[in-house]
Design a protein around this motif. Structure first.
Motif, PDB file in Angstrom:
ATOM      1  N   PHE A  50       5.321  10.631   8.616  1.00 56.45           N
ATOM      2  CA  PHE A  50       4.234   9.865   8.007  1.00 56.45           C
ATOM      3  C   PHE A  50       4.150   8.481   8.659  1.00 56.45           C
ATOM      4  O   PHE A  50       5.172   7.859   8.976  1.00 56.45           O
ATOM      5  N   ALA A  51       2.922   8.014   8.839  1.00 49.06           N
ATOM      6  CA  ALA A  51       2.699   6.666   9.361  1.00 49.06           C
ATOM      7  C   ALA A  51       1.551   6.026   8.584  1.00 49.06           C
ATOM      8  O   ALA A  51       0.636   6.725   8.119  1.00 49.06           O
ATOM      9  N   LEU A  52       1.600   4.712   8.435  1.00 41.10           N
ATOM     10  CA  LEU A  52       0.571   3.983   7.676  1.00 41.10           C
ATOM     11  C   LEU A  52       0.216   2.709   8.421  1.00 41.10           C
ATOM     12  O   LEU A  52       1.105   2.003   8.936  1.00 41.10           O
ATOM     13  N   TYR A  53      -1.089   2.416   8.481  1.00 37.15           N
ATOM     14  CA  TYR A  53      -1.571   1.205   9.140  1.00 37.15           C
ATOM     15  C   TYR A  53      -2.531   0.494   8.199  1.00 37.15           C
ATOM     16  O   TYR A  53      -3.582   1.032   7.818  1.00 37.15           O
ATOM     17  N   ASP A  54      -2.175  -0.731   7.796  1.00 38.61           N
ATOM     18  CA  ASP A  54      -3.006  -1.527   6.888  1.00 38.61           C
ATOM     19  C   ASP A  54      -3.797  -2.521   7.728  1.00 38.61           C
ATOM     20  O   ASP A  54      -3.228  -3.448   8.328  1.00 38.61           O
ATOM     21  N   ASP A  55      -5.104  -2.302   7.815  1.00 39.53           N
ATOM     22  CA  ASP A  55      -5.968  -3.139   8.639  1.00 39.53           C
ATOM     23  C   ASP A  55      -6.429  -4.342   7.828  1.00 39.53           C
ATOM     24  O   ASP A  55      -7.209  -4.205   6.878  1.00 39.53           O
ATOM     25  N   GLY A  81       6.162  10.724   1.552  1.00 39.79           N
ATOM     26  CA  GLY A  81       5.044   9.833   1.783  1.00 39.79           C
ATOM     27  C   GLY A  81       5.510   8.563   2.454  1.00 39.79           C
ATOM     28  O   GLY A  81       6.539   8.544   3.143  1.00 39.79           O
ATOM     29  N   ILE A  82       4.767   7.465   2.238  1.00 35.23           N
ATOM     30  CA  ILE A  82       5.073   6.225   2.933  1.00 35.23           C
ATOM     31  C   ILE A  82       4.475   5.057   2.170  1.00 35.23           C
ATOM     32  O   ILE A  82       3.476   5.191   1.456  1.00 35.23           O
ATOM     33  N   SER A  83       5.101   3.907   2.318  1.00 37.57           N
ATOM     34  CA  SER A  83       4.572   2.664   1.746  1.00 37.57           C
ATOM     35  C   SER A  83       4.766   1.549   2.762  1.00 37.57           C
ATOM     36  O   SER A  83       5.622   1.640   3.644  1.00 37.57           O
ATOM     37  N   ALA A  84       3.965   0.488   2.667  1.00 34.77           N
ATOM     38  CA  ALA A  84       4.069  -0.625   3.614  1.00 34.77           C
ATOM     39  C   ALA A  84       3.564  -1.891   2.950  1.00 34.77           C
ATOM     40  O   ALA A  84       2.613  -1.863   2.168  1.00 34.77           O
ATOM     41  N   ASP A  85       4.216  -3.027   3.269  1.00 38.85           N
ATOM     42  CA  ASP A  85       3.772  -4.324   2.751  1.00 38.85           C
ATOM     43  C   ASP A  85       3.424  -5.266   3.892  1.00 38.85           C
ATOM     44  O   ASP A  85       3.394  -6.483   3.732  1.00 38.85           O
ATOM     45  N   LYS A  94       0.855  -1.186   0.000  1.00 35.91           N
ATOM     46  CA  LYS A  94       0.000   0.000   0.000  1.00 35.91           C
ATOM     47  C   LYS A  94       0.899   1.247   0.000  1.00 35.91           C
ATOM     48  O   LYS A  94       1.988   1.258   0.573  1.00 35.91           O
ATOM     49  N   TYR A  95       0.380   2.321  -0.660  1.00 38.60           N
ATOM     50  CA  TYR A  95       1.174   3.533  -0.808  1.00 38.60           C
ATOM     51  C   TYR A  95       0.358   4.755  -0.405  1.00 38.60           C
ATOM     52  O   TYR A  95      -0.845   4.799  -0.596  1.00 38.60           O
TER      53      TYR A  95
END
Length: 666
Positions: A75-80, A60-64, A49-50
């Motif tokens: 920046f922080a990202l949380y994939d629920d 920005g941020i990305s996470a797998d 996700k980006y």
């Protein structure tokens, strides 16, 4: 409240999924922002996700990964994994956050970001609050713009991750819960935390939920950030000394500045301070509730072994006490010098020598002055620049006071100051009584002299006195006071200068008996001594002699039972202070000797082995209890013997008979 310009960030997100879905989210500079990016229906939950400005994702941020927060700077990202969205959190927004972003996976969504300016009164604020272990409650106030009064309010905590704590739309907000939220529905909401523990420390965010361009998508604009620091109840060691005093200052949070303060010794009953901003006495313990600074000041004097104890310096809070614990040790070995008396001349400088307890750690040199209640408080900040500290031998320091004035008279204490987070203590070691004098006034017989009496501006409306002898004592001779008429005495005139705080008395037609110590005084406030020296008018007398020879100078006594002096100097007061060669007590001093000839009413000074350097101005003086009368003498020493000048010199016999011009009448 004063309006300020706040920069709002509008992020427009466009989702392409057969149709284009765009929505805007809003944040403000200095604040934070949280929003959700919805998945496409066919998207896989475990894909990368980006949320990025460009393909490099530098902004920005990305996470797998799923079910945990991933960070990239602000920046922080949380994939629920259990929902069809991922959450983006941006902290400390700035103008540089404008531009175009992509939100999704494989960059199949395109988004526009627009930065605009708007005027808002409450947004992007940051505060620090102190709490204490065991504190029953602490309340945060979160202000918002009135246009959000019907919106849902939220309160988040940032620990490692943003954690949702409270939401005003929830119905189960009990005042007995750990956290409770109360919304004014006007311009602020309050959040209360109960039973403060160490785990409650951290960063909290106040925010409002707001709709985007699509009403089905909401986001949170955080308008305030709160840093909560939780302190433990502290115990501070304070060392003091027998027969001396100790000053303790305890600081409390500003929110409790109006609460009652107390001191408690061991398990005894608490002693509360009744009233604020005034010293209250309980035996040898004096207390002052300083409401402006949120401090409780405690002064304990004349310490003994019985004062050793554990004290609590605290503030009373409903159902709870907030306090600092103090273990006071009174050292019975008093190796510091007894009190000293020091005199200083107004306008000059003076040095006070102080002892410093070498065993104290992390201490600072300290000096304070007793007030009317005999409580020693720190020198005010406006005066500090005149006090200069300098280190001496081990355990010793010196305090120099420059430009001494009337206000500086009094009792000073030196000591060691120890500073803790919420407590300052001062162990006092040395007492100094500082008395002041004016520079001596020199007047000539038959002329006039001014006696200038400075006074503290606080006494401008009080009656000023001038006395010969210390005022308000049985032996004092009253000269004048500021509230009485003096026109009937032509020998005395008075002038007042309120701007300079000066009371000036002019004495005319001076006589030898006018010499003495005069006192300027305000009853109950101060007595300031000024010395009036009289130079007899039948002078100067001149004497000439040859190099290698000797000279005898006869000085006539004008008063009995006096101390006789002979000295050299340009001015009589300097002569007495720095240049006494011989006197009734020291009759021989090198080439100088003094002989009393009582029957002739003179004393004679002999100077032998004369050199040219002996030429100069000398003074014959008589002194009685600080009262000086002078006769001026000029001595000229030349290479060749000169014939006596009949107009300037008579025979030795005539000198001794008292008819000689060389007799110095004092």
């Amino acid at each position: 409240m004063k309006a300020v310009i706040i920069i709002f960030i509008f992020i427009t997100l466009c989702l392409i999924s057969g149709q284009v879905l765009c929505f805007s989210v809003f944040g403000c500079t200095g604040g934070s922002l949280m929003f959700k990016c919805m998945y496409k229906k066919e998207s896989k939950t475990n894909e990368v996700k980006y949320f990025c400005r460009d393909r490099s994702c530098k902004m920005g941020i990305s996470a797998d990964v799923q079910s945990r927060w991933v960070y990239n700077g602000r920046f922080a990202l949380y994939d629920d994994e259990n929902s069809r969205f991922f959450t983006v959190f941006i902290r400390n927004l700035s103008r540089e956050d404008y531009g175009e972003y992509t939100c999704g996976n494989n960059q199949t969504w395109s988004h526009d970001v627009t930065l605009v300016e708007k005027k808002e009164s409450r947004c992007g604020t940051s505060v620090i609050r102190d709490g204490y272990l065991g504190q029953k409650t602490i309340t945060f106030r979160c202000e918002y713009d009135e246009k959000f009064k019907t919106h849902t309010k939220v309160f988040y905590r940032l620990n490692e991750d943003p954690v949702h704590v409270l939401n005003s739309s929830r119905s189960s907000q009990s005042s007995e819960e750990k956290f409770s939220l109360s919304d004014s529905r006007k311009d602020h909401f309050n959040v209360t935390i109960r039973d403060i523990s160490a785990a409650d420390g951290g960063v909290y965010l106040c925010g409002v939920e707001r709709d985007g361009s699509d009403p089905s998508i909401t986001h949170i604009t955080f308008i305030k950030e709160i840093q909560l620091n939780v302190q433990g109840q502290t115990c501070v060691q304070v060392q003091a000394y027998s027969s001396k005093s100790v000053f303790i200052s305890c600081k409390f949070p500003q929110e409790f500045k109006g609460n009652k303060k107390f001191i408690q010794k061991d398990s005894q009953k608490k002693i509360f301070v009744d009233g604020q901003n005034q010293w209250v006495r309980h035996g040898k313990v004096r207390m002052f509730d300083d409401s402006s600074e949120g401090r409780l000041k405690v002064f304990i004097s004349d310490l003994t072994a019985a004062d050793e104890a554990t004290y609590r310096c605290g503030v009373n809070i409903p159902d709870h006490d907030l306090f600092t614990e103090i273990t006071l040790t009174v050292n019975q070995v008093d190796h510091f010098p007894a009190s000293s008396n020091t005199s200083a001349i107004i306008g000059e400088s003076v040095k006070l020598t102080c002892n410093f307890p070498e065993k104290h750690d992390e201490t600072f040199t300290h000096i304070c002055k007793e007030n009317k209640e005999k409580i020693c408080e720190s020198i005010s900040s406006s005066e500090e620049k005149r006090f200069e500290f300098s280190a001496g031998p081990a355990g010793v320091f010196t305090v120099s006071i420059s430009n001494v004035s009337v206000r500086d008279a009094g009792v000073y204490w030196c000591g060691a100051e120890t500073r803790d987070t919420h407590l300052t203590s001062v162990s006092l070691t040395n007492q100094h009584q500082l008395t002041l004098t004016m520079p001596p006034v020199v007047g000539r017989e038959g002329d006039s002299s001014e006696i200038k009496c400075p006074y503290d501006g606080n006494h401008s409306t009080e009656v000023k006195h001038l006395c010969k002898g210390k005022c308000f004592t049985p032996d004092a001779q009253h000269i004048i006071q500021s509230d009485e008429a003096h026109v009937n005495n032509l020998m005395i005139s008075v002038k007042y200068d309120t701007e300079l705080s000066l009371f000036t008395v002019t004495l005319s037609d001076l006589r030898a008996e006018d010499a003495g110590i005069y006192w300027c005084a305000v009853e109950g406030a101060f007595n300031l001594p000024i010395e009036l020296m009289i130079v007899l008018k039948d002078a100067p007398f001149t004497h000439e002699a040859s190099v290698g020879g000797s000279v005898s100078i006869s000085c006539k006594n004008v008063r009995s039972q006096t101390q006789r002096l002979f000295c050299r100097g340009d001015q009589p007061n300097i002569c007495v202070r720095d240049g006494v060669r011989v006197s009734s007590d020291t009759r021989t001093n090198g080439r100088f000797s003094l002989t009393d000839e009582t029957s002739a009413g003179v004393f004679t000074v002999n100077i032998s082995n004369l050199t040219e350097e002996d030429s100069g101005k000398y003074w014959c003086a008589e002194e009685t209890s600080g009262s000086f009368v002078f006769t001026e003498v000029h001595l000229y020493v030349t290479q060749e013997t000169t014939s006596p000048d009949p107009e300037r010199e008579t025979s030795q016999d005539e000198e001794k008979s008292g008819s000689s011009d060389f007799c110095l009448r004092v």
